[in-house]
Design a protein around this motif. Structure first.
Motif, mmCIF file in Angstrom:
data_model
loop_
_atom_site.group_PDB
_atom_site.id
_atom_site.type_symbol
_atom_site.label_atom_id
_atom_site.label_comp_id
_atom_site.label_asym_id
_atom_site.label_seq_id
_atom_site.Cartn_x
_atom_site.Cartn_y
_atom_site.Cartn_z
ATOM 1 N N ASN A 68 -13.938 -9.044 -0.531
ATOM 2 C CA ASN A 68 -13.412 -10.078 -1.368
ATOM 3 C C ASN A 68 -12.218 -9.650 -2.131
ATOM 4 O O ASN A 68 -11.724 -10.077 -3.183
ATOM 5 C CB ASN A 68 -14.477 -10.636 -2.340
ATOM 6 N N GLN A 69 -11.624 -8.315 -2.106
ATOM 7 C CA GLN A 69 -10.511 -7.832 -2.691
ATOM 8 C C GLN A 69 -10.092 -6.670 -2.088
ATOM 9 O O GLN A 69 -10.427 -5.762 -1.267
ATOM 10 C CB GLN A 69 -11.085 -7.231 -3.860
ATOM 11 N N VAL A 70 -8.653 -6.659 -1.743
ATOM 12 C CA VAL A 70 -7.732 -5.741 -1.048
ATOM 13 C C VAL A 70 -6.474 -5.318 -1.902
ATOM 14 O O VAL A 70 -6.117 -6.134 -2.828
ATOM 15 C CB VAL A 70 -7.235 -6.388 0.211
ATOM 16 N N MET A 71 -6.592 -3.940 -1.936
ATOM 17 C CA MET A 71 -5.431 -3.457 -2.885
ATOM 18 C C MET A 71 -4.448 -2.744 -1.994
ATOM 19 O O MET A 71 -4.710 -1.994 -1.069
ATOM 20 C CB MET A 71 -6.049 -2.386 -3.791
ATOM 21 N N LEU A 72 -3.102 -3.050 -2.443
ATOM 22 C CA LEU A 72 -2.095 -2.510 -1.344
ATOM 23 C C LEU A 72 -1.074 -1.706 -2.514
ATOM 24 O O LEU A 72 -0.853 -2.286 -3.379
ATOM 25 C CB LEU A 72 -1.222 -3.523 -0.608
ATOM 26 N N PHE A 73 -0.865 -0.773 -1.767
ATOM 27 C CA PHE A 73 -0.045 0.359 -2.797
ATOM 28 C C PHE A 73 1.259 0.471 -2.093
ATOM 29 O O PHE A 73 1.328 1.042 -0.810
ATOM 30 C CB PHE A 73 -0.712 1.774 -2.954
ATOM 31 N N GLU A 74 2.614 0.283 -2.703
ATOM 32 C CA GLU A 74 3.495 0.823 -2.268
ATOM 33 C C GLU A 74 3.928 2.231 -2.864
ATOM 34 O O GLU A 74 3.259 2.820 -3.753
ATOM 35 C CB GLU A 74 4.977 0.094 -3.151
ATOM 36 N N ARG A 75 4.811 2.973 -2.448
ATOM 37 C CA ARG A 75 5.189 4.430 -2.781
ATOM 38 C C ARG A 75 6.692 4.359 -2.816
ATOM 39 O O ARG A 75 7.459 3.610 -2.184
ATOM 40 C CB ARG A 75 4.705 5.330 -2.078
ATOM 41 N N VAL A 76 7.196 5.001 -3.744
ATOM 42 C CA VAL A 76 8.506 4.980 -3.927
ATOM 43 C C VAL A 76 9.294 5.626 -2.823
ATOM 44 O O VAL A 76 8.891 6.616 -2.334
ATOM 45 C CB VAL A 76 8.840 6.195 -5.416
#
Ligand SMILES: O=C(O)CCC(=O)C(=O)O
Ligand SMILES: [Fe+2]
Length: 250
Positions: free
Chosen positions: A63-71
């Protein structure tokens, strides 16, 4: 009384004890921007919902997804513009659409904070995609101070719901509730981001102004809601783990 998404056999809940319906307009909190007339085009909102459902929520227990960018480093850049920064293309496209849609609504500085002009120092974003069934919500919280910077933008898809704002840290003071319809967008910055907790009560229906500014309320049933929120990662916060997460979904 009119009820949206009436399912067969549904019995209308009793009128709430506090009969003041939730507002359809943004509350008077500095740095909070919400305008019910700023809506994503229906076709886009529908296709985003579908994309999130098939990409992230095809399994019952997610029920939750976290997505991360990187510089992007110089090495990434040398690989060409196709080098991945971590967010899928449909969310990058959503950011471009949001930038255009929010341009008339936001003060220039707030728009620049969320959508820095080309040539600004590179920063990494984080996106959270949340899935709520009717009856589910998210506990009141301030998005993690150690991990995220200023400027949060959120999109509601599939169902409306009421979001409650209360002074952070349990401080005394009036609370505000606002109805976020399908396709709507909110921005939290400055005082709204740091001085107020936001949350969604776990309810199956919300008591909402019958129309903008009305004293009368009406029940609005919840359906499946997906939210997409974007924030800035603070330097070093792209290393995941170790920090307690304040976002308890229930
Ligand atoms: O569902 C929403 O719009 C709120 C989500 C939220 O507050 C969060 O993920 O931090
Ligand atoms: Fe949040």
């Amino acid at each position: 009384m009119e009820i949206e998404s009436l399912s067969s056999g549904y019995t209308e809940p009793p009128k709430p004890v506090d009969t003041t319906p939730s507002s359809r307009l943004g509350p008077p909190i500095p740095g909070l921007y919400f305008d019910p007339s700023v809506l994503l085009p229906d076709e886009l909102a529908e296709s985003l919902l579908q994309k999130c459902m098939e990409t992230y929520f095809y399994e019952e227990n997610v029920n939750q997804v976290m997505l991360f960018e990187r510089v992007m480093t110089r090495d990434d850049a040398s690989l060409g513009s196709s080098a991945s920064t971590g967010l899928p293309p449909f969310l990058r496209d959503l950011l471009s659409t949001l930038s255009a849609h929010l341009h008339p609504l936001l003060p220039r500085d707030t728009h620049k904070l969320l959508f820095p002009p080309a040539g600004s120092p590179p920063r990494a974003r984080q996106a959270i995609v949340n899935f709520y069934r009717p009856g589910e919500g998210i506990a009141p919280h301030v998005d993690l101070l150690e991990r995220f910077g200023d400027g949060i933008v959120g999109v509601s898809l599939g169902s409306g719901c009421v979001m409650r704002f209360a002074p952070a840290g349990g401080a005394a003071g009036p609370q505000h509730t606002v109805f976020l319809p399908h396709g709507s967008v909110y921005v939290m910055s400055g005082e709204a981001r740091y001085g107020w907790a936001h949350g969604i009560e776990g309810r199956r229906e919300d008591w909402v102004q019958a129309c903008v500014g009305a004293a009368e309320g009406r029940w609005v049933m919840r359906a499946i809601r997906v939210s997409v929120t974007f924030r800035w990662l603070l330097p070093g916060a792209d290393v995941v783990g170790g920090l307690p997460d304040a976002d308890a979904k229930y």
